[in-house]
Design an enzyme around this catalytic site. Structure first.
Site, PDB file in Angstrom:
ATOM      1  N   HIS A   1      -5.571   5.659  -2.554  1.00 54.98           N
ATOM      2  CA  HIS A   1      -4.871   5.930  -1.291  1.00 54.98           C
ATOM      3  C   HIS A   1      -5.819   6.176  -0.111  1.00 54.98           C
ATOM      4  O   HIS A   1      -5.380   6.120   1.039  1.00 54.98           O
ATOM      5  CB  HIS A   1      -3.971   7.165  -1.425  1.00 54.98           C
ATOM      6  CG  HIS A   1      -2.850   7.012  -2.413  1.00 54.98           C
ATOM      7  ND1 HIS A   1      -1.941   5.984  -2.341  1.00 54.98           N
ATOM      8  CD2 HIS A   1      -2.499   7.758  -3.501  1.00 54.98           C
ATOM      9  CE1 HIS A   1      -1.071   6.104  -3.345  1.00 54.98           C
ATOM     10  NE2 HIS A   1      -1.393   7.165  -4.056  1.00 54.98           N
TER      11      HIS A   1
ATOM     12  N   ASP B   1      -0.927   1.979 -11.224  1.00 58.22           N
ATOM     13  CA  ASP B   1      -0.495   3.347 -10.898  1.00 58.22           C
ATOM     14  C   ASP B   1       0.976   3.345 -10.457  1.00 58.22           C
ATOM     15  O   ASP B   1       1.464   2.358  -9.896  1.00 58.22           O
ATOM     16  CB  ASP B   1      -1.386   3.842  -9.748  1.00 58.22           C
ATOM     17  CG  ASP B   1      -1.330   5.338  -9.514  1.00 58.22           C
ATOM     18  OD1 ASP B   1      -2.295   6.019  -9.887  1.00 58.22           O
ATOM     19  OD2 ASP B   1      -0.333   5.796  -8.912  1.00 58.22           O
TER      20      ASP B   1
ATOM     21  N   HIS C   1       2.146   4.815  -8.024  1.00 56.30           N
ATOM     22  CA  HIS C   1       2.187   4.783  -6.557  1.00 56.30           C
ATOM     23  C   HIS C   1       1.566   3.483  -6.037  1.00 56.30           C
ATOM     24  O   HIS C   1       0.620   2.950  -6.638  1.00 56.30           O
ATOM     25  CB  HIS C   1       1.412   5.969  -5.981  1.00 56.30           C
ATOM     26  CG  HIS C   1       1.945   7.313  -6.415  1.00 56.30           C
ATOM     27  ND1 HIS C   1       1.510   7.947  -7.560  1.00 56.30           N
ATOM     28  CD2 HIS C   1       2.874   8.125  -5.854  1.00 56.30           C
ATOM     29  CE1 HIS C   1       2.157   9.107  -7.685  1.00 56.30           C
ATOM     30  NE2 HIS C   1       2.989   9.236  -6.665  1.00 56.30           N
TER      31      HIS C   1
ATOM     32  N   ASP D   1       0.488   7.653 -14.123  1.00 56.14           N
ATOM     33  CA  ASP D   1       1.571   8.533 -13.681  1.00 56.14           C
ATOM     34  C   ASP D   1       2.944   7.868 -13.710  1.00 56.14           C
ATOM     35  O   ASP D   1       3.927   8.451 -13.263  1.00 56.14           O
ATOM     36  CB  ASP D   1       1.278   9.105 -12.279  1.00 56.14           C
ATOM     37  CG  ASP D   1       0.694   8.090 -11.316  1.00 56.14           C
ATOM     38  OD1 ASP D   1       0.645   6.896 -11.657  1.00 56.14           O
ATOM     39  OD2 ASP D   1       0.272   8.503 -10.218  1.00 56.14           O
TER      40      ASP D   1
HETATM   41 ZN   LIG Z   1      -0.282   7.676  -8.560  1.00 56.65          ZN
END
Ligand SMILES: [Zn+2]
Ligand SMILES: [Zn+2]
Length: 392
Positions: A132, A168, A170, A258
């Site tokens: 990120h 991931d 995200h 995750d």
């Molecule tokens: Zn993540």
């Protein structure tokens, strides 16, 4: 030649936002303990190398000098800079922040160099995958973007086609943004859709910059509660075809774990075994298309006992060509250590067996939210890569 190199230093545990923060260093400590207790450190195919913080010159291949200075202040004077994402709820201040994050960067950059130079086939940085972080700001627990720095090193060494695969939960927004306009980098992110999960981006229609960069960003935005069979169906329907079409010289992958049902942050339900299968696919693609050149990174993952060590120890084993049997009992020594460290009774086995799924070739159901998500990605980006969205 060793097959795989794992970068590791206990100093990587100093990337620590403090008590109560989801990104607890115990996730890495328990992973390394499991890697050791499974006997992987004794494998002749695996080497472990120490890593020191990257120099400012290396960090600044992807970050603004002003931002690097702000991270240093954040980690020495504990001076917040909320405009740069430092000292926020997600990214609290801690002593040594610059050094800890720069060590993650060095791990990914040095592995990229070693894999490109042919010193090792595969590189592993379980402390990396900070996808990120932006050029001038921290975001989502990520201070420096080691993944982008590793890719940038490959480009600086002359790579013309680098595929980045982000598993991931995200969206891999930071890495995507770095290379949005660069036709040399394909970014592929499979994640929970932005309507229900941070950072809110990663829509199928986001397919990269203009001109030659068009089609070099691929986003699969999955509905909340996607399970193992659904996740594998989506990964299988998109990742291998786009990677093959791009024909990379090297693959960099991010293995944030995750997406698991026990993870406290995402709303996906992808078991350890399905995540292992996806890692096997990425590994196979590296051998099929990139002469084996593969750099595998960690990432998110906040179920620090039941998920992270299992997924990443299995990843290390996979990259070392010494895979651990599915359903193998977890060593009692590790279970006791995990119990002592966390107070949580750990799992007894490393998964339970392969997750069955239906391939896209078997047909598509327009009423199914998962199938609609996959179809949207294929419709938006497949034609830009010369692929047929409807048939494999
Ligand atoms: Zn993540
Ligand atoms: Zn291999």
């Amino acid at each position: 030649m060793r097959v795989a190199r794992l970068v590791w230093s206990p100093d990587l545990l100093e990337y620590d936002f403090g008590p109560g923060h989801p990104m607890a260093p115990a996730r890495l400590a328990l992973t390394m303990r499991l890697v050791a207790d499974l006997g992987l450190l004794a494998q002749p195919t695996l080497e472990v190398t120490d890593v020191a913080p990257a120099s400012d010159a290396v960090v600044q291949t992807v970050h603004d000098p002003d931002y690097v200075a702000a991270v240093r202040r954040a980690g020495t004077a504990l001076e917040a800079d909320e405009a740069r994402g430092l000292g926020t709820e997600d990214n609290p201040l801690f002593h040594g922040m610059h050094e800890a994050a720069a060590r993650q960067v060095a791990g990914s950059v040095e592995l990229a160099q070693a894999v490109w130079d042919g010193e090792v086939l595969h590189g592993l940085n379980i402390a990396g995958g900070m996808h990120h972080a932006q050029r001038g700001a921290a975001s989502g627990f990520c201070v420096y973007n080691d993944a982008a720095a590793g890719i940038q090193r490959l480009l600086d060494l002359g790579a013309e086609r680098v595929a980045y695969v982000d598993l991931d939960a995200h969206h891999g927004d930071g890495v995507e943004a770095f290379f949005w306009d660069d036709p040399r980098v394909l970014t592929v992110s499979v994640h929970e859709e932005g309507r229900t999960l941070f950072p809110g981006t990663g829509n199928p229609a986001d397919t990269g910059g203009t001109g030659a960069a068009s089609g070099t960003a691929v986003n699969v935005a999955l509905p909340a509660r996607t399970d193992g069979p659904g996740w594998l169906r989506a990964v299988d329907a998109v990742v291998p075809p786009v990677v093959r079409a791009f024909d990379p010289q090297v693959i960099v992958s991010q293995h944030g774990c995750d997406a698991h049902g026990l993870d406290p942050l995402s709303h996906l339900e992808v078991p350890v075994d399905a995540q292992r299968t996806a890692a096997e696919w990425v590994h196979a693609l590296a051998h099929e298309r990139a002469d084996g050149r593969w750099v595998a990174l960690g990432g998110g993952g906040y179920a620090v006992v039941d998920v992270v060590p299992l997924v990443w120890a299995a990843l290390v084993a996979e990259a070392a060509h010494a895979p651990v049997d599915r359903g193998a009992p977890l060593p009692e020594s590790w279970r006791q250590a995990a119990l002592g460290m966390s107070g949580i009774e750990p799992a007894r086995a490393l998964g339970s067996g392969p997750v069955e799924f239906r391939s896209w070739r078997s047909g598509y159901d327009p009423a199914d939210p998962l199938d609609r998500a996959v179809a949207a990605t294929r419709r938006e980006v497949f034609p830009l890569l010369g692929l047929d969205p409807h048939h494999d």
